[in-house]
Design a protein around this motif. Structure first.
Motif, mmCIF file in Angstrom:
data_model
loop_
_atom_site.group_PDB
_atom_site.id
_atom_site.type_symbol
_atom_site.label_atom_id
_atom_site.label_comp_id
_atom_site.label_asym_id
_atom_site.label_seq_id
_atom_site.Cartn_x
_atom_site.Cartn_y
_atom_site.Cartn_z
ATOM 1 N N MET A 10 -55.029 -19.238 -22.840
ATOM 2 C CA MET A 10 -54.304 -20.490 -23.133
ATOM 3 C C MET A 10 -54.617 -21.541 -22.050
ATOM 4 O O MET A 10 -55.143 -21.207 -20.986
ATOM 5 C CB MET A 10 -52.786 -20.311 -23.266
ATOM 6 N N HIS A 11 -54.258 -22.797 -22.324
ATOM 7 C CA HIS A 11 -54.652 -23.908 -21.447
ATOM 8 C C HIS A 11 -54.094 -23.754 -20.037
ATOM 9 O O HIS A 11 -54.657 -24.279 -19.083
ATOM 10 C CB HIS A 11 -54.204 -25.252 -22.036
ATOM 11 N N ASP A 12 -52.968 -23.033 -19.926
ATOM 12 C CA ASP A 12 -52.385 -22.828 -18.599
ATOM 13 C C ASP A 12 -52.452 -21.365 -18.174
ATOM 14 O O ASP A 12 -51.797 -20.968 -17.213
ATOM 15 C CB ASP A 12 -50.943 -23.338 -18.550
ATOM 16 N N GLY A 13 -53.251 -20.599 -18.875
ATOM 17 C CA GLY A 13 -53.485 -19.213 -18.487
ATOM 18 C C GLY A 13 -52.227 -18.367 -18.444
ATOM 19 O O GLY A 13 -52.104 -17.461 -17.620
ATOM 20 N N ARG A 14 -51.305 -18.622 -19.360
ATOM 21 C CA ARG A 14 -50.011 -17.928 -19.244
ATOM 22 C C ARG A 14 -50.026 -16.497 -19.764
ATOM 23 O O ARG A 14 -49.137 -15.722 -19.433
ATOM 24 C CB ARG A 14 -48.906 -18.735 -19.931
ATOM 25 N N PHE A 15 -51.008 -16.126 -20.572
ATOM 26 C CA PHE A 15 -51.068 -14.749 -21.076
ATOM 27 C C PHE A 15 -52.226 -14.009 -20.416
ATOM 28 O O PHE A 15 -53.358 -14.476 -20.443
ATOM 29 C CB PHE A 15 -51.256 -14.721 -22.596
ATOM 30 N N ILE A 16 -51.913 -12.837 -19.866
ATOM 31 C CA ILE A 16 -52.982 -12.120 -19.177
ATOM 32 C C ILE A 16 -53.681 -11.103 -20.067
ATOM 33 O O ILE A 16 -54.734 -10.596 -19.716
ATOM 34 C CB ILE A 16 -52.483 -11.421 -17.882
ATOM 35 N N SER A 42 -53.957 -27.895 -12.891
ATOM 36 C CA SER A 42 -52.855 -27.723 -13.841
ATOM 37 C C SER A 42 -53.286 -26.949 -15.077
ATOM 38 O O SER A 42 -52.486 -26.648 -15.943
ATOM 39 C CB SER A 42 -52.296 -29.080 -14.251
ATOM 40 N N ARG A 43 -54.581 -26.613 -15.137
ATOM 41 C CA ARG A 43 -55.076 -25.928 -16.341
ATOM 42 C C ARG A 43 -56.034 -24.803 -15.978
ATOM 43 O O ARG A 43 -56.576 -24.749 -14.881
ATOM 44 C CB ARG A 43 -55.780 -26.935 -17.262
ATOM 45 N N ASN A 44 -56.233 -23.908 -16.941
ATOM 46 C CA ASN A 44 -57.114 -22.758 -16.807
ATOM 47 C C ASN A 44 -58.568 -23.204 -16.996
ATOM 48 O O ASN A 44 -58.853 -23.945 -17.941
ATOM 49 C CB ASN A 44 -56.699 -21.754 -17.890
ATOM 50 N N SER A 45 -59.479 -22.780 -16.105
ATOM 51 C CA SER A 45 -60.882 -23.198 -16.260
ATOM 52 C C SER A 45 -61.450 -22.691 -17.566
ATOM 53 O O SER A 45 -61.479 -21.481 -17.784
ATOM 54 C CB SER A 45 -61.796 -22.658 -15.159
ATOM 55 N N PRO A 46 -61.940 -23.564 -18.402
ATOM 56 C CA PRO A 46 -62.549 -23.115 -19.661
ATOM 57 C C PRO A 46 -63.965 -22.598 -19.416
ATOM 58 O O PRO A 46 -64.586 -22.946 -18.411
ATOM 59 C CB PRO A 46 -62.553 -24.367 -20.528
ATOM 60 N N ILE A 60 -43.791 -25.592 -24.644
ATOM 61 C CA ILE A 60 -44.184 -26.573 -23.630
ATOM 62 C C ILE A 60 -44.226 -25.890 -22.265
ATOM 63 O O ILE A 60 -43.303 -25.168 -21.888
ATOM 64 C CB ILE A 60 -43.184 -27.749 -23.635
ATOM 65 N N GLY A 61 -45.304 -26.117 -21.535
ATOM 66 C CA GLY A 61 -45.478 -25.443 -20.245
ATOM 67 C C GLY A 61 -44.524 -25.967 -19.182
ATOM 68 O O GLY A 61 -43.904 -27.019 -19.336
ATOM 69 N N ALA A 62 -44.429 -25.227 -18.095
ATOM 70 C CA ALA A 62 -43.504 -25.578 -17.014
ATOM 71 C C ALA A 62 -43.806 -26.952 -16.435
ATOM 72 O O ALA A 62 -42.904 -27.665 -15.996
ATOM 73 C CB ALA A 62 -43.586 -24.517 -15.909
ATOM 74 N N ASN A 63 -45.086 -27.339 -16.457
ATOM 75 C CA ASN A 63 -45.446 -28.650 -15.894
ATOM 76 C C ASN A 63 -45.447 -29.753 -16.951
ATOM 77 O O ASN A 63 -45.907 -30.866 -16.705
ATOM 78 C CB ASN A 63 -46.803 -28.577 -15.182
ATOM 79 N N ASN A 64 -44.943 -29.442 -18.147
ATOM 80 C CA ASN A 64 -44.844 -30.407 -19.248
ATOM 81 C C ASN A 64 -46.183 -31.102 -19.510
ATOM 82 O O ASN A 64 -46.240 -32.319 -19.698
ATOM 83 C CB ASN A 64 -43.750 -31.445 -18.936
#
Lengths: 341, 267
Positions: A273-279, A99-103, A237-241
Motif C-alpha cells: 500500500m502507499h504507506d506500507g501499512r500491510f507487511i 510519507s510514502r512507500n517506495s514504489p 485514511i492514513g495517520a498522516n491524512n
C-alpha cells in the motif's frame, strides 16, 4: 583443392560471427511480444549501450544527494524488486522519513504517470522530485550537475554517451531514464505459463488465477497488473491524512485516491500500500475481504450490491496469494545487468 | 523621476524628428526591441528587503524575493498586423535581485507597434515538452538560489514572491515570512488549476515603439507588485501567509495579472 574454399568459408563464418557479436552485444529495450505498446517517448531518447550504462552508474551515484550519502538505489534496491523492502515509508537523507512507500522501479516504459499520486507525467522529469525533496536527497539539480562536472569520470562518460562532455539536465535525466526503462520484468512463472513455454500452474495457482480474473483484474489489469488509474481502495485514511491524487489535481473526487500498483514481484517488495501499512499478502487479502472502509471516493468495484469489499473466503484468499506468487521474477532481481557496476 | 521623464520626452521628440526623415521601415528586416519590467510598489520603487509597504489590511510587509516568467510575446503594429516572436526565443525570467534580468530582449520586424501581449508564466505546451526544448531559463535545474520548478507535481512556478511581515505567523525558520509560489498550467493527465495569464497592453498612450535597425526601442513597463495583495481581491497576509499549489493561488494569479502597465517608450 578443397582446402581453400573451406578456409574461405571459415573466414566468412568467423567474420559473420564477429560482426554478429558486435551487433547483438548490447540487448536494447525490447517490448515483450505480449505487452502493450510502451508509452515512453523513445523517439527523443533512443536507447544506446553508453547511455544505459551511464544511467546505471547515475542510479547508484550518492552524489545525487546533498551530503553524498543517498543514491536512487538507496530506496530502490534490486534484490527488493527495486523498492526499499522492510520500510513502511522510505528513509532518506539524515534518516528523515518520507510519507510514502517506495514504489518499484519496474516496467516504467508503460507508465503514463509516476509516483503514487501521478504528479509527474514524464519519466525524464521523475528524478527531479526525489533530488529536491528535503526528506529524500535534499539537493539542488544544478549542484548535482556541478558535482558530476567536477568528477574525474563523468565528463568522459557523458562524452562517450552523448558525443561531447557537456553535462546538462537534459542529458543527465535522459541517461537515468534509459537505465530505468530497461528495468523490464516479464520473466515470471506467470509469463512462462501464458507464453506456453513449458511450466504450468499448480491447482492452487490455477484456482487463484480464476479468482483473480473475477475479482481483481479490473484494476490490476494483465499483463502489467495495473491499469494505472487512481482509486480509493478502502484501506482507510492514513495517520498522516495523505490525500493522494487530490494533492495533484485539487479535485475533491480525487481525495484519498492512489495509483493502482502492479502486482509483479510482490514477494520481494513488502510492505504493501502507499504507506506500507500491510507487511504480508495475507493481511492485504484479508483487508479486501473483511475490512474495506467507506471513505470518500471509495472505488465502485469495492462496493458492489450494497456490500463493502470483495467476497473471498480464506481458501480463496490463499489461492489468490498462490497465484500472485507466480508473478515473482527471480531473473529481474538477480540480473547482473541491472546491478551496481 | 521627473528628470528622467523629461529626458525621455526629449529622446522621444528627437526620435520623432528622426522618423520624419527616415524611409518607411522594412518589415522584412528585424531589429531589437526590449521590454523592461520595472517592479514598483504603488507609488514607490521596489527595494528588496529594506523597503516596507502596507496593504489594504494595514499589514506592513517587505519583499525579499520576486521573480516571474514572461513569455510568448506578440506585438501588433499600427497597421493591425501581429507578429509573434518565435517561441524558442520568447521565454524570460524576470528577477528583481539581478539587474541583468529586468528585460525581455526581442527581435521583431521593423515597424511601429501599438500593442504588446505576453504570457505571465509558461504555456502548457512548453510545460510538457521534451527536456531538450527546455534549456536556459526553462531548465528545471534553474539557478542555485531558488528553484522555479516543482518536481513533485511537474510544472514551473510562474510567479514567486516572498517577504517578511509581522502579520505572517512565525515559521519553522524562525521568521514571519510570507511565501507565494504560483504555478499550474492546467494539468497533463487530469485537468487542474490553470494560472497562465495573458496580458495585453496598449502602447499608443505611453508612446509607440519604433523598431528600426541600428537602435533599440525600449518599452518601459511598470509592474506594481502591490496589486498581488491589493488587486481585484484584497489578500490578507495573516489569512494567507503561504500560497502555493492550492485553489487560492487562482486569486493571487488574478491579482498579479493586473500589475502590468505601460509607462513610456524609449525610441
Amino acid at each position: 583443392m578443397l582446402r581453400k574454399p573451406i578456409g574461405v568459408v571459415l573466414i566468412l563464418l568467423l567474420l559473420g560471427a564477429c560482426s554478429k557479436e558486435v551487433i547483438s552485444h548490447f540487448a536494447t529495450f525490447e517490448k515483450p511480444a505480449d505487452f502493450p505498446e510502451p508509452v515512453y517517448h523513445f523517439a527523443s531518447n533512443e536507447i544506446t549501450e553508453e547511455k544505459f550504462e551511464l544511467g546505471r552508474k547515475l542510479f547508484y551515484e550518492p552524489r545525487l544527494s546533498r551530503d553524498n550519502t543517498i543514491s536512487c538505489a538507496s530506496c530502490h534496491i534490486q534484490s527488493s524488486g527495486f523498492t526499499q523492502h522492510g520500510h513502511d515509508v522510505s528513509h532518506g537523507i539524515d534518516d528523515r522519513l518520507g510519507s510514502r512507500n517506495s514504489p518499484p522501479v519496474m516496467n516504467l516504459a508503460w507508465s503514463p504517470t509516476y509516483f503514487w499520486d501521478g504528479g509527474v507525467f514524464d519519466l525524464d522529469l521523475q528524478p527531479i522530485a526525489p533530488i529536491l525533496n528535503v526528506v529524500e536527497m535534499d539537493e539542488k539539480l544544478e549542484n548535482v550537475l556541478n558535482k558530476l562536472r567536477a568528477h574525474p569520470d563523468y565528463p568522459g562518460l557523458f562524452k562517450k554517451a552523448f558525443g561531447t562532455d557537456e553535462i546538462s539536465s537534459d542529458r543527465f535525466l535522459k541517461a537515468l531514464s534509459q537505465y530505468m526503462l530497461m528495468l523490464v520484468s516479464d520473466q515470471s512463472k506467470y509469463d512462462s505459463v501464458m507464453r506456453k513455454q513449458g511450466p504450468s500452474f499448480t491447482d492452487d495457482e490455477a484456482a487463484g488465477y480464476t479468482l483473480f480474473i473475477q475479482n481483481c483484474s479490473s484494476c490490476h489489469k494483465e499483463p502489467l497488473f495495473t491499469d494505472y488509474s487512481f482509486r480509493n481502495n478502502g484501506i482507510g485514511i492514513g495517520a498522516n491524512n495523505d490525500k493522494g491524487r487530490y494533492l495533484v489535481t485539487l479535485n475533491e473526487l480525487d481525495l484519498y485516491k492512489f495509483k493502482v500498483p502492479s502486482l509483479r514481484n510482490l514477494s520481494y517488495t513488502s510492505p504493501y500500500m502507499h504507506d506500507g501499512r500491510f507487511i504480508s499478502l495475507e493481511a492485504v487479502l484479508e483487508q479486501y475481504a473483511l475490512h474495506v472502509q467507506a471513505t470518500p471516493n471509495l472505488d465502485n468495484a469495492l462496493q458492489q450490491n450494497g456490500k463493502l469489499g470483495i467476497s473471498l473466503n480464506s481458501t480463496e484468499q490463499k489461492q489468490i496469494i498462490s497465484f500472485l506468487k507466480t508473478l515473482n521474477d527471480k531473473n529481474f532481481i538477480t540480473n547482473k545487468r541491472f546491478a551496481e557496476p | 523621476m521627473k528628470k528622467y521623464f523629461l529626458l525621455c520626452l526629449a529622446i522621444a521628440s528627437l526620435t520623432a524628428c528622426q522618423k520624419d526623415d527616415a524611409p518607411t521601415p522594412d518589415s522584412n528586416v528585424k531589429a531589437a526591441l526590449s521590454v523592461e519590467f520595472d517592479n514598483i510598489v504603488g507609488g514607490q520603487n521596489l527595494v528588496l528587503n529594506t523597503g516596507t509597504y502596507t496593504n489594504s489590511f494595514a499589514e506592513s510587509y517587505s519583499v525579499s524575493e520576486l521573480r516571474y516568467y514572461v513569455s510568448n510575446f506578440k506585438l501588433t503594429n499600427t497597421s493591425g498586423v501581429t507578429y509573434t516572436v518565435p517561441q524558442d526565443s520568447s521565454y524570460f525570467l524576470i528577477v528583481e535581485s539581478d539587474e541583468t534580468k529586468h528585460e525581455a530582449e526581442l527581435l521583431v520586424p521593423q515597424g511601429d507597434y501599438s500593442s504588446i501581449s505576453f504570457t505571465v508564466g509558461v504555456d502548457s505546451l512548453r510545460s510538457t515538452m521534451d527536456l531538450s526544448k527546455r534549456t536556459g531559463v526553462l531548465d528545471p535545474a534553474g539557478d542555485m538560489e531558488t528553484s522555479m520548478y516543482w518536481g513533485w507535481n511537474s510544472g514551473y512556478i510562474f510567479f514567486k514572491m516572498e517577504g517578511i511581515s509581522a502579520a505572517a505567523p512565525l515559521d519553522n525558520s524562525g521568521q514571519h515570512k510570507f511565501r507565494y509560489h504560483i504555478g499550474g498550467f492546467g494539468g497533463y493527465s487530469a485537468p487542474t488549476i490553470n494560472n497562465i495569464k495573458t496580458v495585453t497592453l496598449d502602447l499608443t498612450a505611453g508612446g509607440v515603439p519604433k523598431v528600426r535597425t541600428g537602435r533599440e526601442a525600449n518599452i518601459h513597463l511598470m509592474v506594481d507588485v502591490a496589486k498581488v495583495l491589493d488587486g481585484n481581491t484584497p489578500v490578507s497576509i495573516a489569512a494567507h501567509p503561504s500560497v502555493m499549489f492550492s485553489d487560492f493561488s487562482v486569486t493571487i494569479a488574478n491579482n498579479y495579472s493586473s500589475m502590468f502597465r505601460h509607462d513610456h517608450t524609449e525610441n
